[in-house]
Design an enzyme around this catalytic site. Structure first.
Site, PDB file in Angstrom:
ATOM      1  N   GLN A 279      20.939 -31.295 -62.097  1.00 51.52           N
ATOM      2  CA  GLN A 279      22.223 -31.590 -62.732  1.00 51.52           C
ATOM      3  C   GLN A 279      23.383 -31.092 -61.867  1.00 51.52           C
ATOM      4  O   GLN A 279      23.345 -29.977 -61.348  1.00 51.52           O
ATOM      5  CB  GLN A 279      22.294 -30.932 -64.108  1.00 51.52           C
ATOM      6  CG  GLN A 279      21.325 -31.504 -65.118  1.00 51.52           C
ATOM      7  CD  GLN A 279      21.714 -32.886 -65.608  1.00 51.52           C
ATOM      8  OE1 GLN A 279      22.849 -33.334 -65.440  1.00 51.52           O
ATOM      9  NE2 GLN A 279      20.775 -33.577 -66.222  1.00 51.52           N
ATOM     10  N   TYR A 308      10.770 -38.793 -68.059  1.00 52.45           N
ATOM     11  CA  TYR A 308      11.789 -38.725 -67.008  1.00 52.45           C
ATOM     12  C   TYR A 308      12.116 -37.248 -66.756  1.00 52.45           C
ATOM     13  O   TYR A 308      13.274 -36.828 -66.761  1.00 52.45           O
ATOM     14  CB  TYR A 308      13.054 -39.493 -67.393  1.00 52.45           C
ATOM     15  CG  TYR A 308      12.817 -40.888 -67.921  1.00 52.45           C
ATOM     16  CD1 TYR A 308      12.739 -41.977 -67.058  1.00 52.45           C
ATOM     17  CD2 TYR A 308      12.687 -41.126 -69.287  1.00 52.45           C
ATOM     18  CE1 TYR A 308      12.532 -43.269 -67.553  1.00 52.45           C
ATOM     19  CE2 TYR A 308      12.476 -42.406 -69.787  1.00 52.45           C
ATOM     20  CZ  TYR A 308      12.400 -43.479 -68.917  1.00 52.45           C
ATOM     21  OH  TYR A 308      12.195 -44.735 -69.407  1.00 52.45           O
ATOM     22  N   GLU A 332       7.103 -38.173 -64.638  1.00 58.01           N
ATOM     23  CA  GLU A 332       8.156 -38.383 -63.647  1.00 58.01           C
ATOM     24  C   GLU A 332       7.624 -39.293 -62.542  1.00 58.01           C
ATOM     25  O   GLU A 332       6.483 -39.146 -62.092  1.00 58.01           O
ATOM     26  CB  GLU A 332       8.591 -37.036 -63.059  1.00 58.01           C
ATOM     27  CG  GLU A 332       9.539 -37.104 -61.897  1.00 58.01           C
ATOM     28  CD  GLU A 332      10.808 -37.865 -62.224  1.00 58.01           C
ATOM     29  OE1 GLU A 332      11.154 -38.774 -61.443  1.00 58.01           O
ATOM     30  OE2 GLU A 332      11.450 -37.558 -63.254  1.00 58.01           O
ATOM     31  N   ASP A 375      15.061 -38.350 -70.910  1.00 59.58           N
ATOM     32  CA  ASP A 375      16.301 -38.214 -70.140  1.00 59.58           C
ATOM     33  C   ASP A 375      16.307 -39.292 -69.059  1.00 59.58           C
ATOM     34  O   ASP A 375      16.170 -39.010 -67.862  1.00 59.58           O
ATOM     35  CB  ASP A 375      16.387 -36.818 -69.526  1.00 59.58           C
ATOM     36  CG  ASP A 375      17.711 -36.581 -68.790  1.00 59.58           C
ATOM     37  OD1 ASP A 375      18.647 -37.384 -68.984  1.00 59.58           O
ATOM     38  OD2 ASP A 375      17.797 -35.617 -68.009  1.00 59.58           O
ATOM     39  N   CYS A 402      23.446 -40.677 -70.095  1.00 61.65           N
ATOM     40  CA  CYS A 402      24.657 -40.445 -69.309  1.00 61.65           C
ATOM     41  C   CYS A 402      25.540 -41.683 -69.238  1.00 61.65           C
ATOM     42  O   CYS A 402      26.523 -41.697 -68.504  1.00 61.65           O
ATOM     43  CB  CYS A 402      24.296 -39.966 -67.892  1.00 61.65           C
ATOM     44  SG  CYS A 402      23.280 -41.114 -66.953  1.00 61.65           S
TER      45      CYS A 402
END
Length: 446
Positions: A279, A308, A332, A375, A402
């Site tokens: 992040q 994710y 992932e 995510d 996002c």
């Protein structure tokens, strides 16, 4: 012509020959904010999406793009009646050089938060529908600032990716362009991150990744030209791979710092490649991890899926909660992120990493999850993943987005399967820009 046409933000206007208004100067009054960093205006029956404006302002604009019959895009060239939230831009790279880095640098904090709250609300209502909108107003919250920043919207970014222009100077991309602006006067990076970078030179088109890790060490990595991207997997999975892989298909040279980046959240320590995803906001990892862990609320012995997952930011504290009698399966697609997670969290017995595309990997996970965390990248999870998650019948789903449009769409897809949002929070994780991050807790039932 007067046929009504719809645009992606849910407004319409009279059809007009595309290109007719290109370069035209208009005087308009700005209405509500729209997703993407615009405000909506109307002129002579057409919709105008205006950049660099604020709701309620009367402005003079120049049409910069006119390729749709019912609407066009414009940019403010003069403010005739300013908003009380307008301030001189705090980003010289954007205001003076045309960089696309900071499209809300001209509004104060209250104005920026109100702008993003309104955009999120509109997307939840229009795309999510009544089942999503029933959660009510979701005010966008400020994340804690870096200690040396002086303000919560300054000095927040720990990772900066720059590109070399034709003269080899590093800078940001011009707004909606591949052109590079060799102007580093952007206030987003944390203190000291880009010191001296303006003096570096490289091959045109190369990139520079500059970051500060949890130990305060700066890392500078030069990244060579990209190889052609593989086309396997869905568009969302490829986007996830790009996000977490960074420069996996590109040569890289460490110019400063260590080949390993150290990050910490709670009691866990990650050792990442400099090109790996983390992040960008200095406070986001801790804040998001706390919210996700609280809302997932697993008990000892439970199974949790973390989709994710990156290097396991959420998986680590969840594994602490479920203990060795339970399990956390982290999924992932990026091999570097999986390797970093396995290496960094090898002492967490409940945690297993699975490398692969999300929708194809779910069948291999431990069954009957109590909670599922998602995510996804900006494009969202999409119908196939949402359907598969709901088929597992978890008690709780924690979904992070996002992009407010794809976030609202995914929440509506959950609604088709009987899951409704019960709690929602939104964070200004990208100050000075129009971007916002939102987290929703969903459970079954009305």
């Amino acid at each position: 012509m007067t046929d009504g046409v719809s645009d992606p933000n849910g407004v319409s206007g009279a059809a007009e020959r595309p290109g007719a208004w290109l370069g035209r100067t208009l005087e308009v009054t700005l209405d509500r904010p729209a997703h993407g960093g615009f405000c909506v205006a109307r002129h002579e029956g057409r919709v105008v999406f205006v950049r660099q404006g604020l709701p309620g302002e009367r402005v003079r604009v120049r049409v910069e793009a006119d390729d749709k019959p019912g609407w066009c895009r414009a940019e403010v060239i003069e403010v005739l009646d300013p908003s009380p939230h307008r301030r001189p831009s705090v980003c010289a790279a954007s205001a003076e050089s045309g960089s696309g880095c900071c499209d809300l640098a001209h509004t104060d904090r209250d104005g920026a938060l109100a702008y993003k709250t309104a955009v999120l609300r509109e997307q939840l209502e229009r795309i999510g529908g009544p089942g999503v909108a029933q959660v009510g107003e979701v005010p966008v919250e400020t994340l804690p600032a870096a200690p040396e920043a002086g303000a919560p919207d300054l000095g927040w970014r720990t990772r900066v990716r720059l590109t070399a222009d034709a003269d080899g100077r590093f800078g940001y991309h011009r707004y909606r362009s591949e052109d590079v602006v060799a102007d580093l006067r952007c206030p987003q990076p944390v203190a000291g991150v880009i010191d001296g970078i303006a003096d570096l030179r490289s091959r045109p088109g190369s990139e520079l990744l500059v970051m500060r890790d949890a130990d305060g060490e700066r890392h500078v990595v030069e990244i060579g030209p990209p190889a052609p991207a593989a086309r396997s997997g869905s568009r969302r999975e490829r986007a996830t791979g790009r996000r977490t892989r960074g420069g996996a298909r590109r040569t890289s040279t460490v110019l400063e710092g260590d080949p390993t980046v150290v990050e910490r959240v709670g009691t866990h320590v990650w050792q990442l490649e400099p090109t790996g995803f983390w992040q960008a906001h200095i406070a986001a990892p801790r804040v998001y991890s706390d919210v996700v862990t609280e809302w997932a609320d697993p008990d000892a012995g439970d199974i949790v899926w973390d989709l994710y997952s990156g290097a396991g930011l959420f998986a680590a504290p969840l594994a602490d909660r479920v203990g060795p009698a339970g399990g956390v399966d982290a999924v992932e697609i990026a091999p570097a992120a999986v390797a970093a997670g396995r290496r960094s969290l090898a002492d967490v017995p409940a945690l297993r990493f699975h490398r692969g595309e999300t929708v194809r990997t779910l069948a291999t996970l431990r069954p009957d999850p109590r909670a599922v965390i998602l995510d996804p990248p900006r494009a969202g999870a999409g119908r196939a993943v949402v359907t598969a998650v709901c088929a597992a019948e978890p008690d709780r789903i924690v979904h992070i987005g996002c992009d407010p449009a794809s976030f609202a769409r995914d929440l509506a897809l959950y609604g088709e399967r009987g899951y409704r949002p019960r709690r929602m929070r939104a964070f200004d994780a990208f100050p000075l820009t129009h971007h916002v991050e939102a987290i929703a807790l969903l459970t079954r039932g009305d």
